[in-house]
Design a protein around this motif. Structure first.
Motif, PDB file in Angstrom:
ATOM      1  N   ARG A 124       0.842  -1.212   0.000  1.00 39.30           N
ATOM      2  CA  ARG A 124       0.000   0.000   0.000  1.00 39.30           C
ATOM      3  C   ARG A 124       0.870   1.252   0.000  1.00 39.30           C
ATOM      4  O   ARG A 124       0.590   2.197  -0.716  1.00 39.30           O
ATOM      5  CB  ARG A 124      -0.938   0.007   1.202  1.00 39.30           C
ATOM      6  CG  ARG A 124      -2.152  -0.879   1.043  1.00 39.30           C
ATOM      7  CD  ARG A 124      -3.236  -0.590   2.077  1.00 39.30           C
ATOM      8  NE  ARG A 124      -2.774  -0.580   3.456  1.00 39.30           N
ATOM      9  CZ  ARG A 124      -2.695  -1.651   4.251  1.00 39.30           C
ATOM     10  NH1 ARG A 124      -3.057  -2.840   3.795  1.00 39.30           N
ATOM     11  NH2 ARG A 124      -2.284  -1.545   5.483  1.00 39.30           N
ATOM     12  N   LEU A 125       1.908   1.250   0.803  1.00 36.28           N
ATOM     13  CA  LEU A 125       2.799   2.407   0.862  1.00 36.28           C
ATOM     14  C   LEU A 125       3.513   2.621  -0.473  1.00 36.28           C
ATOM     15  O   LEU A 125       3.678   3.756  -0.924  1.00 36.28           O
ATOM     16  CB  LEU A 125       3.824   2.256   1.994  1.00 36.28           C
ATOM     17  CG  LEU A 125       3.257   2.318   3.401  1.00 36.28           C
ATOM     18  CD1 LEU A 125       4.339   1.973   4.422  1.00 36.28           C
ATOM     19  CD2 LEU A 125       2.659   3.684   3.683  1.00 36.28           C
ATOM     20  N   ARG A 128       1.205   4.308  -3.080  1.00 33.14           N
ATOM     21  CA  ARG A 128       0.824   5.711  -2.895  1.00 33.14           C
ATOM     22  C   ARG A 128       1.618   6.599  -3.842  1.00 33.14           C
ATOM     23  O   ARG A 128       2.789   6.369  -4.090  1.00 33.14           O
ATOM     24  CB  ARG A 128       1.097   6.152  -1.459  1.00 33.14           C
ATOM     25  CG  ARG A 128       0.152   5.566  -0.483  1.00 33.14           C
ATOM     26  CD  ARG A 128       0.296   6.091   0.918  1.00 33.14           C
ATOM     27  NE  ARG A 128       1.470   6.914   1.155  1.00 33.14           N
ATOM     28  CZ  ARG A 128       1.897   7.271   2.341  1.00 33.14           C
ATOM     29  NH1 ARG A 128       1.272   6.867   3.411  1.00 33.14           N
ATOM     30  NH2 ARG A 128       2.961   8.021   2.490  1.00 33.14           N
TER      31      ARG A 128
END
Length: 134
Positions: A124-125, A128
Motif C-alpha cells: 500500500r505504501l 501511494r
C-alpha cells in the motif's frame, strides 16, 4: 583444463528469497549493498532462480547454504548470511550459540505470522503517489 572450481568463484553463501515479497526485496537490497566482497549468491525463487528443494518450501521461509554446508532456514539462514558480511559477521557468529539461535528462531517465527500484514502495508505504501511527483 582443470575441472576444479576457482575458490574465488564459489560464493561463501547462497540465499534463496521471495522476489515477490516487498519486505524480502528490501532486505536483499540492503544485503547486496553490504556484500562488498561479492561473497553471496542471491537466488530469486519467485523468478527463474534455482530451487534445490520444493519452491513452496523455499517461499515459506528464508533459506541459505554456506559453501560446503547443509541448507538451513529461518534464523539459522539469516545467521549464515550475516557471517558472509564482515560488518554483520559478529552477529552471525553469536547466533551459533544454541540459546541465542533458539531465541532468534522464535522471533523469526513471530515475524512469519506478521509477514502477510506487513507485506500488504508495504505494498500500500509503495502504491501511494510520491510527494515528489506533485
Amino acid at each position: 583444463m582443470s575441472s576444479v572450481p576457482d575458490p574465488q568463484m564459489i560464493p561463501a553463501v547462497t540465499v534463496w528469497f521471495d522476489g515477490d515479497c516487498p519486505l524480502c526485496v528490501r532486505e536483499i537490497a540492503l544485503m547486496r549493498r553490504l556484500d562488498k566482497r561479492g561473497a553471496i549468491a542471491f537466488e530469486n525463487v519467485a523468478g527463474d532462480g534455482s530451487c534445490p528443494i520444493d519452491r513452496a518450501d523455499l517461499l515459506a521461509r528464508f533459506h541459505a547454504r554456506e559453501a560446503g554446508g547443509p541448507m538451513v532456514s529461518g534464523a539459522a539462514a539469516f545467521a549464515a548470511l550475516w557471517r558472509a558480511i564482515p560488518v554483520l559477521a559478529p552477529f552471525g557468529q553469536l547466533a551459533r550459540l544454541p540459546p541465542l539461535l533458539w531465541i532468534l528462531e522464535r522471533a523469526y517465527r513471530g515475524f512469519l505470522r506478521l509477514r502477510p500484514r506487513l507485506q500488504a502495508l508495504v505494498r500500500r505504501l509503495d502504491a501511494r503517489p510520491s510527494r515528489d511527483a506533485a
